[in-house]
Design a protein around this motif. Structure first.
Motif, PDB file in Angstrom:
ATOM      1  N   HIS A  27      20.399  27.873 -26.538  1.00  0.00           N
ATOM      2  CA  HIS A  27      20.715  27.369 -25.165  1.00  0.00           C
ATOM      3  C   HIS A  27      19.224  26.770 -24.471  1.00  0.00           C
ATOM      4  O   HIS A  27      19.233  25.797 -23.738  1.00  0.00           O
ATOM      5  N   GLY A  28      17.988  27.519 -24.588  1.00  0.00           N
ATOM      6  CA  GLY A  28      16.999  27.054 -24.228  1.00  0.00           C
ATOM      7  C   GLY A  28      16.191  25.805 -24.619  1.00  0.00           C
ATOM      8  O   GLY A  28      15.572  25.274 -23.834  1.00  0.00           O
ATOM      9  N   PHE A  29      16.873  25.466 -25.700  1.00  0.00           N
ATOM     10  CA  PHE A  29      16.327  24.101 -26.176  1.00  0.00           C
ATOM     11  C   PHE A  29      17.398  22.888 -26.165  1.00  0.00           C
ATOM     12  O   PHE A  29      17.347  21.658 -27.032  1.00  0.00           O
ATOM     13  N   LEU A  30      18.560  23.256 -25.604  1.00  0.00           N
ATOM     14  CA  LEU A  30      19.524  22.146 -25.424  1.00  0.00           C
ATOM     15  C   LEU A  30      19.309  20.947 -25.096  1.00  0.00           C
ATOM     16  O   LEU A  30      19.838  19.937 -25.807  1.00  0.00           O
ATOM     17  N   ASP A  31      18.391  20.694 -24.258  1.00  0.00           N
ATOM     18  CA  ASP A  31      17.810  19.158 -23.800  1.00  0.00           C
ATOM     19  C   ASP A  31      17.248  18.713 -24.845  1.00  0.00           C
ATOM     20  O   ASP A  31      17.543  17.311 -25.060  1.00  0.00           O
ATOM     21  N   VAL A  52      24.910  24.483 -35.635  1.00  0.00           N
ATOM     22  CA  VAL A  52      25.239  25.745 -35.862  1.00  0.00           C
ATOM     23  C   VAL A  52      24.476  26.172 -34.612  1.00  0.00           C
ATOM     24  O   VAL A  52      23.146  26.313 -34.271  1.00  0.00           O
ATOM     25  N   CYS A  53      25.187  26.839 -33.664  1.00  0.00           N
ATOM     26  CA  CYS A  53      24.766  27.352 -32.338  1.00  0.00           C
ATOM     27  C   CYS A  53      24.480  28.866 -32.625  1.00  0.00           C
ATOM     28  O   CYS A  53      25.191  29.751 -33.275  1.00  0.00           O
ATOM     29  N   GLU A  54      23.347  29.272 -31.777  1.00  0.00           N
ATOM     30  CA  GLU A  54      22.772  30.626 -31.992  1.00  0.00           C
ATOM     31  C   GLU A  54      23.261  31.640 -30.946  1.00  0.00           C
ATOM     32  O   GLU A  54      22.926  32.690 -30.892  1.00  0.00           O
ATOM     33  N   LYS A  56      26.593  31.733 -27.678  1.00  0.00           N
ATOM     34  CA  LYS A  56      27.922  31.271 -27.120  1.00  0.00           C
ATOM     35  C   LYS A  56      27.826  30.129 -26.099  1.00  0.00           C
ATOM     36  O   LYS A  56      28.669  29.370 -25.849  1.00  0.00           O
ATOM     37  N   SER A  57      26.644  30.226 -25.432  1.00  0.00           N
ATOM     38  CA  SER A  57      26.587  29.248 -24.256  1.00  0.00           C
ATOM     39  C   SER A  57      25.925  27.806 -24.764  1.00  0.00           C
ATOM     40  O   SER A  57      26.683  27.004 -24.518  1.00  0.00           O
ATOM     41  N   SER A  58      25.247  27.863 -25.872  1.00  0.00           N
ATOM     42  CA  SER A  58      25.111  26.325 -26.315  1.00  0.00           C
ATOM     43  C   SER A  58      26.454  26.118 -27.079  1.00  0.00           C
ATOM     44  O   SER A  58      26.728  24.745 -27.029  1.00  0.00           O
ATOM     45  N   TYR A  59      27.135  26.788 -27.608  1.00  0.00           N
ATOM     46  CA  TYR A  59      28.592  26.491 -28.154  1.00  0.00           C
ATOM     47  C   TYR A  59      29.438  25.887 -27.222  1.00  0.00           C
ATOM     48  O   TYR A  59      30.010  24.829 -27.502  1.00  0.00           O
ATOM     49  N   ARG A  60      29.572  26.278 -26.423  1.00  0.00           N
ATOM     50  CA  ARG A  60      30.481  25.834 -25.368  1.00  0.00           C
ATOM     51  C   ARG A  60      29.896  24.681 -24.708  1.00  0.00           C
ATOM     52  O   ARG A  60      30.917  23.773 -24.531  1.00  0.00           O
ATOM     53  N   ASN A  61      28.669  24.533 -24.312  1.00  0.00           N
ATOM     54  CA  ASN A  61      28.049  23.503 -23.871  1.00  0.00           C
ATOM     55  C   ASN A  61      28.456  21.989 -24.774  1.00  0.00           C
ATOM     56  O   ASN A  61      28.920  20.956 -24.271  1.00  0.00           O
ATOM     57  N   ARG A  85      19.199  33.280 -25.978  1.00  0.00           N
ATOM     58  CA  ARG A  85      19.721  32.246 -25.708  1.00  0.00           C
ATOM     59  C   ARG A  85      18.404  31.583 -24.792  1.00  0.00           C
ATOM     60  O   ARG A  85      18.775  30.171 -24.782  1.00  0.00           O
ATOM     61  N   ASN A  86      17.391  32.093 -24.735  1.00  0.00           N
ATOM     62  CA  ASN A  86      16.293  31.282 -23.883  1.00  0.00           C
ATOM     63  C   ASN A  86      15.270  30.850 -24.742  1.00  0.00           C
ATOM     64  O   ASN A  86      15.385  30.923 -25.947  1.00  0.00           O
ATOM     65  N   ALA A  87      14.823  29.646 -24.434  1.00  0.00           N
ATOM     66  CA  ALA A  87      13.859  29.051 -24.988  1.00  0.00           C
ATOM     67  C   ALA A  87      12.749  30.238 -25.589  1.00  0.00           C
ATOM     68  O   ALA A  87      12.276  31.023 -25.065  1.00  0.00           O
TER      69      ALA A  87
END
Length: 258
Positions: A27-31, A52-54, A56-61, A85-87
């Motif tokens: 999630h922290g590096f999604l941008d 491969v999402c680490e 669930k937040s990045s998976y949903r995004n 989930r953070n950077a």
């Protein structure tokens, strides 16, 4: 895709076609990952993308779709322990956890008979890397420097061969001793005699597959460079904002209104 259920890599790997292009997301590096995906779209690159999402937040995004992004990709959740989930900061325990798990994902692809290209999220593609790959090479890797060899595991292609799978086993075994991530052990293991002689390597040219260090050695805009870069990596700097800033300053930020 129903966000209440989470596909994992072992569930889908048998249905994939070779070669696979693997990325990981947190999630922290999604941008930064979004920027990589938009660079692939901008240059009309056709790739079999698996993310491969680490967490669930990045998976949903990514499952919900990214506005303006039209290229297809498959999203899976890690089958290993979820990561923070953070950077993460380079060298931290959370950083080590993230980067060392990637070797397990690569091994799963190779053992399933799939050639795989791994691309780190803080990279942009400006051309088709596969055009530069030698068919005889078992392992294709970027180099950090113009002179000398320090292989960068942030851009790594592996063929589905037994000797490559054996190499991945040895790389995994060595990871607990790597206090920086996975690259130090990669460089040590690949230089062992058993692999130096049996694995055919291709080392990509550093002025085409460009590290952050090499990129910043020149003030020439990337569009005017000769040869034209195929890849630019925002490494040799710490922190998401610094990486994002480098891309924006170099006109390599491709996320619309981002």
């Amino acid at each position: 895709m129903d966000n209440g259920s989470f596909l994992t890599l072992p569930e889908v790997v048998s249905s994939l076609e070779s070669p696979v292009v693997m990325m990981t997301a947190n999630h922290g590096f999604l941008d930064l990952l979004h920027n990589l995906l938009f660079s692939i779209q901008r240059f009309h690159l056709s790739m079999n993308l698996v993310i491969v999402c680490e967490d669930k937040s990045s998976y949903r995004n990514l499952s919900n779709g990214v506005r303006g992004l039209r290229i297809p990709y498959l999203v899976v959740l890690t089958h290993l322990n979820e990561s923070v989930r953070n950077a993460t900061r380079y060298g931290s325990a959370n950083y080590l956890d993230l980067v060392q798990k990637r070797v397990s994902y690569l091994k799963l692809f190779v053992e399933s008979g799939l050639d795989v290209l791994y691309i780190d999220a803080d990279i942009v593609l400006l051309g088709d890397p596969f055009r530069h790959f030698e068919k005889k090479a078992d392992l294709i890797v970027a180099n950090e420097y113009r002179k000398g060899n320090n292989f960068c595991t942030c851009f790594l292609f592996l063929r589905a061969k037994r000797i490559v799978s054996t190499f991945l086993d040895e790389w995994l075994r060595a990871l607990p001793n790597d206090t920086r991530g996975n690259q130090k052990t990669f460089n040590k293991v690949i230089r062992r005699d058993e692999f130096k002689k049996k694995i055919t390597k291709q080392i990509l040219p550093a002025n085409v597959f460009v590290s952050g260090k090499t990129f910043r050695e020149s003030s020439t805009p990337w569009r005017k460079r000769k040869p034209q870069p195929v890849l630019v990596h925002a490494n040799w700097m710490i922190g998401r904002e610094n990486k994002r800033g480098m891309f924006k300053h170099a006109d390599l930020w491709f996320v619309p209104n981002g």
